[in-house]
Every structure is written in C-alpha cells, then in structure tokens.
Design an enzyme around this catalytic site. Structure first.
Site, short mmCIF file in Angstrom:
data_model
loop_
_atom_site.label_atom_id
_atom_site.label_comp_id
_atom_site.label_asym_id
_atom_site.label_seq_id
_atom_site.Cartn_x
_atom_site.Cartn_y
_atom_site.Cartn_z
N LYS A 182 -54.25 -4.26 -30.71
CA LYS A 182 -53.17 -4.84 -29.91
C LYS A 182 -53.45 -4.63 -28.43
O LYS A 182 -53.46 -3.50 -27.95
CB LYS A 182 -51.81 -4.21 -30.24
CG LYS A 182 -50.69 -4.99 -29.55
CD LYS A 182 -49.38 -4.22 -29.46
CE LYS A 182 -49.27 -3.39 -28.20
NZ LYS A 182 -49.20 -4.15 -26.93
N GLU A 256 -56.17 8.89 -25.96
CA GLU A 256 -56.74 8.98 -24.62
C GLU A 256 -55.59 8.66 -23.68
O GLU A 256 -55.17 7.52 -23.58
CB GLU A 256 -57.89 7.99 -24.50
CG GLU A 256 -58.90 8.39 -23.46
CD GLU A 256 -58.54 7.80 -22.14
OE1 GLU A 256 -57.82 8.48 -21.38
OE2 GLU A 256 -58.96 6.68 -21.86
N CYS A 290 -57.01 6.29 -15.61
CA CYS A 290 -56.51 7.55 -16.18
C CYS A 290 -57.28 8.74 -15.63
O CYS A 290 -56.73 9.82 -15.49
CB CYS A 290 -56.57 7.50 -17.69
SG CYS A 290 -58.13 6.86 -18.30
N GLU A 387 -48.62 11.70 -12.83
CA GLU A 387 -49.60 10.63 -12.67
C GLU A 387 -48.90 9.46 -11.97
O GLU A 387 -47.92 8.92 -12.48
CB GLU A 387 -50.10 10.20 -14.05
CG GLU A 387 -51.21 9.20 -14.00
CD GLU A 387 -51.73 8.85 -15.40
OE1 GLU A 387 -50.92 8.69 -16.32
OE2 GLU A 387 -52.95 8.73 -15.54
P1 NAP Z 1 -47.97 2.60 -22.52
O1 NAP Z 1 -46.55 2.23 -22.58
O2 NAP Z 1 -48.41 3.86 -23.15
O3 NAP Z 1 -48.77 1.37 -23.13
C1 NAP Z 1 -50.06 1.44 -23.70
C2 NAP Z 1 -50.13 0.51 -24.90
O4 NAP Z 1 -49.27 1.00 -25.93
C3 NAP Z 1 -49.66 -0.90 -24.62
O5 NAP Z 1 -50.41 -1.80 -25.40
C4 NAP Z 1 -48.22 -0.84 -25.07
O6 NAP Z 1 -47.67 -2.09 -25.33
C5 NAP Z 1 -48.34 -0.01 -26.31
N1 NAP Z 1 -47.12 0.68 -26.75
C6 NAP Z 1 -45.96 0.90 -26.07
N2 NAP Z 1 -45.10 1.59 -26.84
C7 NAP Z 1 -45.70 1.82 -28.02
C8 NAP Z 1 -45.33 2.51 -29.21
N3 NAP Z 1 -44.15 3.11 -29.34
N4 NAP Z 1 -46.22 2.56 -30.23
C9 NAP Z 1 -47.42 1.99 -30.12
N5 NAP Z 1 -47.83 1.32 -29.03
C10 NAP Z 1 -46.99 1.24 -27.98
O7 NAP Z 1 -48.45 2.60 -21.05
P2 NAP Z 1 -47.99 1.59 -19.89
O8 NAP Z 1 -46.55 1.23 -20.01
O9 NAP Z 1 -48.94 0.49 -19.89
O10 NAP Z 1 -48.17 2.50 -18.64
C11 NAP Z 1 -47.31 3.60 -18.42
C12 NAP Z 1 -48.08 4.77 -17.85
O11 NAP Z 1 -49.12 5.16 -18.76
C13 NAP Z 1 -48.84 4.46 -16.59
O12 NAP Z 1 -48.03 4.50 -15.48
C14 NAP Z 1 -49.89 5.52 -16.61
O13 NAP Z 1 -49.38 6.70 -16.12
C15 NAP Z 1 -50.21 5.66 -18.06
N6 NAP Z 1 -51.39 4.90 -18.48
C16 NAP Z 1 -52.51 5.56 -18.80
C17 NAP Z 1 -53.65 4.84 -19.16
C18 NAP Z 1 -54.91 5.49 -19.54
O14 NAP Z 1 -55.93 4.85 -19.45
N7 NAP Z 1 -54.90 6.70 -20.01
C19 NAP Z 1 -53.62 3.47 -19.18
C20 NAP Z 1 -52.44 2.81 -18.85
C21 NAP Z 1 -51.34 3.55 -18.51
P3 NAP Z 1 -47.06 -2.92 -24.07
O15 NAP Z 1 -48.19 -3.44 -23.31
O16 NAP Z 1 -46.24 -3.97 -24.67
O17 NAP Z 1 -46.21 -1.94 -23.29
#
Ligand code: NAP
Ligand code: MG
Length: 476
Positions: A182, A256, A290, A387
């Site tokens: 996904k 990760e 990240c 972060e």
């Molecule tokens: P996120 O909410 O963790 O999203 C990552 C992925 O997980 C997306 O594909 C998201 O779908 C999906 N997702 C959301 N809720 C889920 C659930 N309950 N179960 C399974 N999958 C789920 O991260 P984000 O909203 O994109 O970003 C929020 C924060 O995460 C950022 O501000 C940053 O601090 C951190 N982040 C870290 C990394 C990294 O590389 N470690 C990358 C991105 C973000 P959707 O796209 O529909 O939300």
C-alpha cells in the site's frame, strides 16, 4: 557575488501523466471498490490524477492472489529464474528513469535533481542488488536451505514513494515471497508505474499487488490473516499500533519509524565540508527524511564559525518549482505536513530558541517552507525532541566528546547519526558509543542497497538492505 539563475524546468510531459490510475491486483489493472482519491501536486495545489483505491474486499482478493502465486509459482521457482525477472524490473526502471523522476517530483514535490539523481537510480539499484541474491540464498549464512516466509504485506510513506516501494519489494521477491503493497495516500503514482513495469516484465500474476488507499486499508492489509510478514515504514505512532495489533499472531514484523538524528561537528572537522554535510543532512528532500540530521551538535569553540558559515550557505539555497533543475528545496508534501512544521517552529520560538529563516523568495502558491535554523536550543525543547520532518534544523552545542555522546543519545529514537572530525580514532569511538542504526562519518544521507539500514528504540527494529535485510524475508 550573487548568481542570477534563469529558469531551467524539466518538461512535465515526460511524466506521461494520465487522468486516471487504477490499482494493480493479480496481474491486472482494476478499479478498486474504495472511494477514489485525488492526488495533488504540492507545488501548485492542482489535482494531478484520480486514483482508484482498495476496499477491504480488494485487500482480501489481493492477499489471496499473492498466496496462490507464492504457493504455485514464485515460491517454487529456482532462484536463478526469479533473478531474471528482478533484473528485468531493474533495467526497465533505469530505461524509464526520466519519466519516473518527473512523475515523482510532480506527485511528491521533491526537486527534480533529487528524484533524478537519488530516488530513481537507488530504486533501480535495489532491484539490481537483490536480483543478485536470488540464487545465492543458500550461501547467505542462514543455513543450507532458507525458505521464503510467504505473503508480505507492506505499507510505505510519502517521502520516497518509488524508492520505498523498491526497497520493500525487491528483497521480498528475491527471497521467494509475494507482495501486497500500500503506497501513501498523497503519493501513489510512481508505485503504479512500477506496477506497469512489473506487468511488462511479465512477473506471474499475483506476485506483486499494489493497492492505493488510506490508513484504514493499510490496517486492513497488515491485519489480514493471510499475510505472513509485515514491513512498515512511517510514523512511530502508527508503528506502535501495528506492533500491538500483530502481537501474538506469529507474523514477522519489521518497523522503520521516525528519527531525530544528531549530526556532530568536532572542532577539528573540515568546517566547509561539514557545512555542506549539515545542509545535505537536513535540507535534502525538504527534511522529509527519517534519518535527517535534524539536531546539529557543534563543539562550542567552533559554534559561532559553523553557524555563521551555515547561514550564509543556507541563504543560497533556491526554493521553488520542483521541476526546475536549479531548485534545491522543493515543496512540502501536503498541507497537513506544512501545518505540523509550522506548529513545531512556533513552539521553538515560544520556548525561547533563536530562529533564523532564509530570506530566499518563496512561491506564493503551493506548500512551501523556507529553510530554518534554530540556535540556542536546549535539550528539553520540543524542537530538540520531536521529529519535525521538515527543513528545520535545531542547533545545540557541547564541550567534550562525552557530552556529545550523552546529548546525541538523549532521544527516544536511534536511526542515524553523523560525526565530523579529522581523527579516525574518534570516529570509531563515537560509532561505538552512539545508539543509532547508521553512523555516517564525514558524510551524511548516503544510501546504498548493500548497507543494512534500520533503527534502535522508537526508530523501530529489523534491518533493510544488505545481507542482514534478507533475514526479514526468510524463514531461518
Ligand atoms: P504514517 O501515518 O505513519 O503513514 C505511513 C503509511 O502508513 C501510509 O501509507 C499511511 O497511509 C499508512 N497508515 C496510516 N495509518 C495506518 C494504520 N493504522 N495501519 C496501517 N497503515 C497505516 O505517517 P505520515 O502520516 O505519512 O507522516 C506522519 C509522520 O511520520 C511524519 O511527520 C514523520 O514524522 C513520520 N514519517 C516517518 C517516515 C520514515 O521514513 N520513517 C516517513 C514518513 C513519515 P496514508 O498515506 O493514507 O496516511
Ligand atoms: Mg501527491
């Protein structure tokens, strides 16, 4: 001397943008039963395309298709045969590199020079590297006959959409697993072009399935009983939810998650080179990384000099049109992420840190945030602990190596760190004492498929890349 740059835009026609994209399930592009989503260009706020999304029933069909493909074809195929398919995907990514780079910059907002020089070539490199492993797994140190795990359910974020897809799919396939992936809601397009490549490379139907959707579809996927292995990259918050819901299910899991990396500059470091590394560490990909070097720890005796040079250098960064080849800092991926950055920056000002923001011109349409450096940051401030995931650097100082280690490790995260010094012995000592999965010495943000990547503590667990990364996809 100041330079005037004429616009040097890459043509957006190269992206072959379509009005509609469908999900990829069991070898076919099909309409999902979910509510279609509109993906926007964050640099202009225009809608780029409408993308069909999966429903829970689609997730079920995809996992079943993946299971059939794993049982009947992919899991039984000799590694040398699997390798041919994976090499083919790698070559086709390289052949369509320009198209993928432009599409990535349109959908994500990152500068074309980054999608062109980092994201796309590294994505191809992951397929090339892992293709090479497919027929050598018996010699990888996991015993004489390591077996695939089965179906991998993979959920990825929006910061490196194509690269994260490659990073997840390539090792899974090399080890004989099949995949349901996904992509993130705001950046589904390059993963769907990758699906097209996978179809043209004639991978057997069901080996790779790509289902766009929101977080609920991610949850549906990771909790599906037919999934044997979950790989997640994203926020620590969602990582914790997944870890809780998978406890006791016997599914293999790698997480990760976020980071708050220390980039440590000692007084004997080559300062100009360190300044370039600091800039690359935090402003690469708008800081949506990240492992970004978001906490600069600089030795007190050179702090003023470093900050001075840093501000001068950052003021030269050009922010704007991601498709312009001269752009250094592109658009923030979404309005939500921009609001999160603004909120944390406001907290830094409220808590008494000294803010400096580059005076560079910022486009008035789209989601942009000018590069920002906070001085006088103390460890208790939110901008030192949380972060930010944006182009914002927090600067702290230290006097002794012990203090640098203590401050660097004073974080719930532990993904990466950087050390700048002329002394080799100090690099080794610091690498030993820093609790981070990756420690870069006199460089930063280097990515290579041969090197294991992953974190400690709230940055997650498991390694991706290198020989160590294969273990997550093998029953050993
Ligand atoms: P996120 O909410 O963790 O999203 C990552 C992925 O997980 C997306 O594909 C998201 O779908 C999906 N997702 C959301 N809720 C889920 C659930 N309950 N179960 C399974 N999958 C789920 O991260 P984000 O909203 O994109 O970003 C929020 C924060 O995460 C950022 O501000 C940053 O601090 C951190 N982040 C870290 C990394 C990294 O590389 N470690 C990358 C991105 C973000 P959707 O796209 O529909 O939300
Ligand atoms: Mg988008």
């Amino acid at each position: 001397m100041t330079w005037e740059y004429a616009p040097a835009p890459e043509s957006r026609d190269i992206a072959n943008l379509k009005a509609n994209y469908r999900m990829f399930l069991d070898g076919e592009f099909v309409e999902g039963a979910g509510e279609p989503l509109k993906t926007v260009n964050p640099a202009t706020e225009e809608v780029l395309a409408e993308v069909s999304t999966a429903s829970p029933a689609d997730v079920d069909r995809a996992v079943k298709a993946a299971k059939r493909a794993q049982d009947r074809v992919w899991g039984r195929m000799p590694g040398a045969e699997r390798a041919k398919y994976i090499f083919r995907v790698a070559r086709m990514i390289a052949e369509r590199a320009r198209e993928l780079a432009v599409l990535e910059s349109l959908d994500n907002g990152k500068p074309i020079k980054e999608s062109r020089d980092t994201d796309v070539p590294t994505a191809a490199a992951h397929f090339f590297y892992h293709a090479g492993w497919a027929d050598k797994l018996d010699h990888a140190g996991f015993g004489p006959d390591p077996r695939p795990v089965g179906v991998a359910g993979q959920v990825i974020p929006w910061n490196f959409p194509l690269l994260m897809a490659a990073w997840k799919i390539a090792p899974a396939l090399a080890c004989g697993n099949t995949v349901v992936l996904k992509p993130a809601e705001t950046t589904p397009l390059t993963a769907l072009v990758l699906a097209e490549i996978i179809q043209q490379a004639e991978l057997p139907p069901g080996v790779v399935n790509i289902l766009p959707g929101a977080g609920d579809i991610g949850a549906e996927l990771v909790n599906h009983p037919g999934v044997n292995k979950v790989a997640f990259t994203g926020s620590t918050e969602v990582g914790k939810i997944i870890q809780r819901s998978l406890a006791g299910t016997g599914k293999k899991l790698t997480l990760e998650l976020g980071g708050k990396a220390a980039n440590i500059v000692f007084d004997d470091a080559p300062i100009d080179q360190a300044v370039e590394g600091i800039v690359n560490g935090i402003f690469f990909n708008q800081g949506h990384v990240c492992c970004a070097g978001s906490r600069l720890l600089v030795q007190e005796s050179v702090a003023e000099e470093v900050l001075d040079k840093l501000r001068k250098r950052v003021a030269t960064l050009r922010i704007g049109d991601p498709l312009d080849k001269n752009t250094d800092v592109g658009a923030i991926n979404s309005r939500e992420q921009l609001a999160k950055i603004q909120e944390l920056v406001a907290s830094g000002e409220d808590e008494g840190a000294v803010r400096w923001t580059s005076p560079c011109p910022v486009p008035d349409k789209g989601f942009f945030f000018a590069p920002t450096v906070f001085a006088n940051v103390s460890q208790a401030m939110r901008i030192a602990r949380e972060e930010i995931f944006g182009p914002v650097l927090s600067v702290l100082t230290f006097r002794t190596p012990d203090e640098a280690v203590a401050k660097a490790n004073n974080t719930p995260y532990g993904l990466s760190a950087g050390v700048w010094t002329e002394k080799g012995s100090r690099i080794l000592l610091m690498a030993d004492r820093l609790r981070a999965g990756v420690v870069w010495a006199n460089t930063f943000n280097r990515f290579d498929p041969t090197a294991p990547f992953g974190g400690y503590q709230e940055s997650g667990f498991g390694r991706e890349g290198g020989r160590a990364g294969l273990e997550a996809y093998l029953d050993v």
